[in-house]
Design a protein around this motif. Structure first.
Motif, PDB file in Angstrom:
ATOM      1  N   ASP A 376       0.807  -1.217   0.000  1.00  0.00           N
ATOM      2  CA  ASP A 376       0.000   0.000   0.000  1.00  0.00           C
ATOM      3  C   ASP A 376       0.847   1.278   0.000  1.00  0.00           C
ATOM      4  O   ASP A 376       0.355   2.358   0.286  1.00  0.00           O
ATOM      5  CB  ASP A 376      -0.951   0.021   1.192  1.00  0.00           C
ATOM      6  CG  ASP A 376      -0.208  -0.095   2.524  1.00  0.00           C
ATOM      7  OD1 ASP A 376       1.030  -0.235   2.507  1.00  0.00           O
ATOM      8  OD2 ASP A 376      -0.873  -0.028   3.581  1.00  0.00           O
ATOM      9  N   LYS A 422      -5.277   3.616  -0.010  1.00  0.00           N
ATOM     10  CA  LYS A 422      -6.368   2.864   0.582  1.00  0.00           C
ATOM     11  C   LYS A 422      -7.504   2.772  -0.438  1.00  0.00           C
ATOM     12  O   LYS A 422      -7.452   3.391  -1.492  1.00  0.00           O
ATOM     13  CB  LYS A 422      -6.848   3.537   1.874  1.00  0.00           C
ATOM     14  CG  LYS A 422      -5.894   3.403   3.036  1.00  0.00           C
ATOM     15  CD  LYS A 422      -5.728   1.946   3.472  1.00  0.00           C
ATOM     16  CE  LYS A 422      -4.857   1.808   4.685  1.00  0.00           C
ATOM     17  NZ  LYS A 422      -4.709   0.392   5.113  1.00  0.00           N
ATOM     18  N   ARG A 423      -8.523   1.996  -0.118  1.00  0.00           N
ATOM     19  CA  ARG A 423      -9.599   1.781  -1.091  1.00  0.00           C
ATOM     20  C   ARG A 423     -10.296   3.080  -1.463  1.00  0.00           C
ATOM     21  O   ARG A 423     -10.618   3.324  -2.619  1.00  0.00           O
ATOM     22  CB  ARG A 423     -10.621   0.785  -0.532  1.00  0.00           C
ATOM     23  CG  ARG A 423     -11.704   0.391  -1.549  1.00  0.00           C
ATOM     24  CD  ARG A 423     -12.643  -0.638  -0.944  1.00  0.00           C
ATOM     25  NE  ARG A 423     -13.403  -0.062   0.159  1.00  0.00           N
ATOM     26  CZ  ARG A 423     -14.564   0.587  -0.001  1.00  0.00           C
ATOM     27  NH1 ARG A 423     -15.075   0.743  -1.219  1.00  0.00           N
ATOM     28  NH2 ARG A 423     -15.215   1.070   1.040  1.00  0.00           N
ATOM     29  N   LYS A 424     -10.524   3.953  -0.492  1.00  0.00           N
ATOM     30  CA  LYS A 424     -11.288   5.170  -0.735  1.00  0.00           C
ATOM     31  C   LYS A 424     -10.433   6.410  -0.966  1.00  0.00           C
ATOM     32  O   LYS A 424     -10.944   7.436  -1.405  1.00  0.00           O
ATOM     33  CB  LYS A 424     -12.236   5.438   0.433  1.00  0.00           C
ATOM     34  CG  LYS A 424     -13.554   4.673   0.360  1.00  0.00           C
ATOM     35  CD  LYS A 424     -14.415   5.188  -0.784  1.00  0.00           C
ATOM     36  CE  LYS A 424     -15.789   4.566  -0.777  1.00  0.00           C
ATOM     37  NZ  LYS A 424     -16.629   5.088  -1.872  1.00  0.00           N
TER      38      LYS A 424
END
Length: 480
Positions: A376, A422-424
Motif C-alpha cells: 500500500d 487505501k480503497r477510498k
C-alpha cells in the motif's frame, strides 16, 4: 533642443535600464515532469481519479468521481551576490502555504465511455523583494568643483511578484483498445506587480555653506497589470501492456482581457557632466492608467514515455517551447513625460516606459521512477531541468523600456516522496527541491564606482546569482 534632450535621455535611461521563475516554464510542480504531483505526466502512470496534464489519459480513469486537494508549504531564497556593488548583496526570502490544485473527474459510462475533468490551479511564479544601500565617503565628483572625497548615498529597491491562477476543463475517450484522445481548455489569470527605485546622491565638498549643494539622480518605475487569456491543448496516448506513450500540443495563449497601470518619475539635478559648462537638471514624470495589456505564451509540444517494470515504473519526458519575439506587455500612451520644456507631449514616452518581454526557444527534460515499497506504499523520485528563456540577443539594439523578468538562470528540480493507498483515498506527500545559479547576472547599478560619467550609478558588470527552494507537498485524493 529636442534632439539634445532625446540623446541625453537615451544615455541616462539606457544606463539605468532594468536587466532583470518568471522566465522558466517548469518551475511549478504541476508540469509534465512533476512525477510526484498527481496527474503531472504525459504518459499513463496508472494513477486513477486524477486530473491529467495530458487530457487523453482521462480515458483510463474508471472512477465515477474523484477530488484532489494539494498544498505546498514552501521556503525560497534568491541571492544576487554583490548585486548593487561589493558586499551589497540583493537577498530575497519567502515562506508561504500554496494551495496548488483542487480538481475532480467524472466518468460517463455507456457505449462510448467519456471522462471529463476540471481543476483550479495556483502558481506563485515569482516573489522577489530586495533593497540595498551604500553610505560612504568617496571621490565621486570632479575635483575641479568638488575637491577630495564626497559624501555619497546610494539606494536600490526592486520588487517583482507574479501569480497565475488557472481553470482547466478536459475531456478524454478511448479511440481504440490502445489509443486515447483528449482535449482541454485552460483559462488563465496572470497578475504582476513590478517596482524599481534607484537614487544616487553626492554632496559637493566645498565647505562654503552650512547646507552644501548636492548632485541627485533618481529613477522610479512602477508597473502593475492583470491579463486574462485562454489556451487549448490536444493530447493522444498509447497504452500497450508495459509501454505507455503520450503526446500533447498546446496552443499559444489567446488574449481575452487585461488592464494595467504605470507610474514613472526620473530626476537629475545639479549634475555637472564631464566637459560641460552647465549643470544638468531634468525631470520626467508620468502616471498612466487603463493601459492595454498583452501577455504571451508560445506553442509547446510535450512527449512522454513510461515503462512498467516489476514493482514500479520508469518515466521520461521532454517539452519544447517555441521562441517569443520582443513585444510589449504594457504599451504606454503618448502623454506628457518631460516636464518644464514645451517640446510636445509624445516625445519618447512609449519607448522609455514600455514594459516588455522576449523569450528564446527552450527544451526541458525530465526523468522519474516509482517503486512499490509495500503493498500500500509507492515511492517516487524524479529530476527535471528548468532552462531559462531569457536571451539579450532577442531584444532590439536600442535597449529602451523595462524588462519584466528577474531570473536569468537555469533551475534544476528534484522531487522525492511516497503515496499511501487505501480503497477510498490516496495520501501523497514529498519534498520538492530546486536550485539554480549563474555567474552571468548583469547588475542594474554598481555603487562601487559612481561618477558623473555614469550618472552616479556606477558601471554595471556581471556577478553571481542563485536560487534555492524547498517545499513539502501534501495531496489528498478521495474517490467518491
Amino acid at each position: 533642443m529636442t534632439k539634445t534632450l532625446a540623446t541625453f535621455l537615451c544615455v541616462f535611461l539606457f544606463a539605468q535600464a532594468v536587466r532583470a521563475q518568471d522566465a522558466n516554464y517548469w518551475s511549478s510542480s504541476y508540469n509534465p515532469a512533476g512525477f510526484l504531483t498527481p496527474g503531472a505526466v504525459i504518459a499513463f502512470n496508472r494513477d486513477s481519479g486524477v486530473m491529467f496534464l495530458n487530457p487523453a489519459l482521462l480515458a483510463y480513469n474508471t472512477k465515477n468521481t474523484a477530488s484532489i486537494n494539494a498544498s505546498i508549504y514552501q521556503y525560497g531564497s534568491i541571492n544576487i551576490k554583490n548585486g548593487a556593488g561589493s558586499g551589497l548583496d540583493l537577498k530575497s526570502t519567502s515562506a508561504s502555504i500554496i494551495p496548488q490544485m483542487i480538481s475532480a473527474t467524472l466518468s460517463l459510462k455507456g457505449k462510448h465511455p467519456f471522462t471529463i475533468g476540471y481543476a483550479l490551479t495556483n502558481n506563485p511564479v515569482m516573489s522577489f523583494r530586495a533593497n540595498q544601500q551604500r553610505d560612504a565617503t568617496i571621490n565621486v565628483l570632479d575635483d575641479s568643483y568638488s575637491p577630495g572625497n564626497e559624501y555619497f548615498l546610494g539606494q536600490y529597491k526592486n520588487v517583482n511578484t507574479i501569480n497565475e491562477t488557472a481553470g482547466i476543463i478536459s475531456g478524454g475517450f478511448k479511440a481504440s483498445d490502445h489509443f486515447a484522445i483528449g482535449i482541454s481548455a485552460e483559462g488563465q489569470i496572470r497578475k504582476q506587480d513590478y517596482d524599481y527605485d534607484v537614487s544616487s546622491r553626492a554632496l559637493y565638498n566645498t565647505n562654503s555653506a552650512l547646507l552644501p549643494q548636492f548632485s541627485n539622480v533618481q529613477e522610479s518605475y512602477t508597473a502593475g497589470y492583470y491579463h486574462v487569456g485562454i489556451r487549448f491543448k490536444g493530447g493522444i496516448a498509447y497504452d500497450n501492456e508495459k509501454h505507455h506513450l503520450g503526446l500533447t500540443l498546446s496552443s499559444p495563449l489567446l488574449h481575452i482581457a487585461g488592464s494595467g497601470n504605470l507610474l514613472s518619475d526620473n530626476e537629475i539635478s545639479n549634475l555637472i557632466m564631464p566637459h560641460e559648462a552647465d549643470t544638468v537638471n531634468l525631470l520626467t514624470n508620468s502616471r498612466q492608467r487603463n493601459l492595454k495589456v498583452n501577455y504571451k505564451m508560445p506553442v509547446s509540444v510535450a512527449l512522454g514515455y513510461a515503462f512498467d517494470y516489476k514493482g514500479g515504473q520508469l518515466y521520461i519526458v521532454t517539452e519544447y517551447f517555441a521562441k517569443v519575439g520582443e513585444y510589449d506587455i504594457l504599451t504606454p500612451k503618448n502623454q506628457s513625460f518631460i516636464k518644464g520644456v514645451d517640446i510636445g507631449d509624445d516625445l519618447l514616452t512609449p519607448e522609455f516606459l514600455k514594459f516588455k518581454d522576449a523569450r528564446k526557444a527552450v527544451t526541458n527534460f525530465g526523468i522519474g521512477a516509482s517503486y512499490l515499497l509495500k503493498p500500500d506504499l509507492m515511492g517516487y523520485l524524479s529530476l527535471h531541468t528548468d532552462f531559462n528563456s531569457i536571451s539579450p540577443s532577442l531584444y532590439n539594439i536600442n535597449d529602451d523600456g523595462y524588462r519584466s523578468n528577474t531570473a536569468n538562470y537555469n533551475i534544476y528540480h528534484c522531487q522525492i516522496g511516497a503515496n499511501f493507498k487505501k480503497r477510498k483515498f490516496n495520501l501523497r506527500t514529498g519534498l520538492l527541491l530546486s536550485y539554480g545559479t549563474t555567474n552571468k547576472y548583469l547588475q542594474t547599478v554598481n555603487f562601487d564606482n559612481p561618477s558623473e560619467a555614469n550618472y552616479l550609478s556606477g558601471n554595471p558588470g556581471y556577478t553571481k546569482a542563485s536560487q534555492f527552494s524547498v517545499g513539502l507537498m501534501l495531496s489528498y485524493i478521495h474517490n467518491l
